[in-house]
Design a protein around this motif. Sequence first.
Motif, PDB file in Angstrom:
ATOM      1  N   LYS A   3      47.024  34.324  92.433  1.00  0.00           N
ATOM      2  CA  LYS A   3      45.671  34.180  91.922  1.00  0.00           C
ATOM      3  C   LYS A   3      45.722  33.316  90.675  1.00  0.00           C
ATOM      4  CE  LYS A   3      44.921  38.890  92.618  1.00  0.00           C
ATOM      5  NZ  LYS A   3      44.411  40.106  92.039  1.00  0.00           N
ATOM      6  N   SER A   4      44.605  32.712  90.323  1.00  0.00           N
ATOM      7  CA  SER A   4      44.581  31.910  89.112  1.00  0.00           C
ATOM      8  C   SER A   4      44.548  32.834  87.898  1.00  0.00           C
ATOM      9  CB  SER A   4      43.377  30.987  89.108  1.00  0.00           C
ATOM     10  OG  SER A   4      42.209  31.756  89.065  1.00  0.00           O
ATOM     11  N   GLU A   6      42.805  32.289  85.096  1.00  0.00           N
ATOM     12  CA  GLU A   6      41.492  32.322  84.451  1.00  0.00           C
ATOM     13  C   GLU A   6      40.426  32.896  85.373  1.00  0.00           C
ATOM     14  OE1 GLU A   6      41.096  28.219  83.725  1.00  0.00           O
ATOM     15  OE2 GLU A   6      42.949  28.159  82.600  1.00  0.00           O
ATOM     16  N   ASN A   7      39.330  33.302  84.778  1.00  0.00           N
ATOM     17  CA  ASN A   7      38.192  33.781  85.539  1.00  0.00           C
ATOM     18  C   ASN A   7      37.375  32.573  85.996  1.00  0.00           C
ATOM     19  OD1 ASN A   7      36.109  35.129  86.671  1.00  0.00           O
ATOM     20  ND2 ASN A   7      35.213  35.825  84.744  1.00  0.00           N
ATOM     21  N   ALA A   9      35.022  32.805  88.369  1.00  0.00           N
ATOM     22  CA  ALA A   9      33.878  33.299  89.131  1.00  0.00           C
ATOM     23  C   ALA A   9      32.579  32.630  88.704  1.00  0.00           C
ATOM     24  CB  ALA A   9      33.758  34.808  88.971  1.00  0.00           C
ATOM     25  N   THR A  10      32.496  32.268  87.439  1.00  0.00           N
ATOM     26  CA  THR A  10      31.258  31.651  86.968  1.00  0.00           C
ATOM     27  C   THR A  10      31.368  30.133  87.030  1.00  0.00           C
ATOM     28  OG1 THR A  10      32.058  31.663  84.706  1.00  0.00           O
ATOM     29  CG2 THR A  10      30.780  33.574  85.423  1.00  0.00           C
TER      30      THR A  10
END
Length: 127
Positions: A3-4, A6-7, A9-10
């Motif tokens: 998974k990356s 950083e977030n 999602a936005t």
Amino acid sequence: MRKSVENLATSKTTGGRRHPLRIRRKYETDRYPNEAVTGAQVTVTRHVRGKNRKTAVKTIDFVNLATGDAKVKKTKILKVLDNATNNDYKRRGIITKGAILETQEGKCRVVSKPGQNGIVNAILVKE
């Protein structure tokens, strides 16, 4: 799957997509916990950081029990009585550090980490 870090999602305020600057390092990857249960002994050895190896218990039916008179005795595990770590672990009979086991010699408390050390050491609990 990695998974990356950083977030993502936005989206950006401009509406554009976010792209990761880097992916996770090997030591940052997730894995499922190793949950030791009673049964015929099965251990797993895996490579960990620093070219070291870790042996973990998947199933085990004996415990190294330290009695009060400076002796260690190999004793059969009958069942898991209590696990203060998690009520679900108690229900599922998972052995972790601090779990209370019923053995042929009596009640004992686990003092090792079976999911990381590959061994179950315990001390007798006085009632």
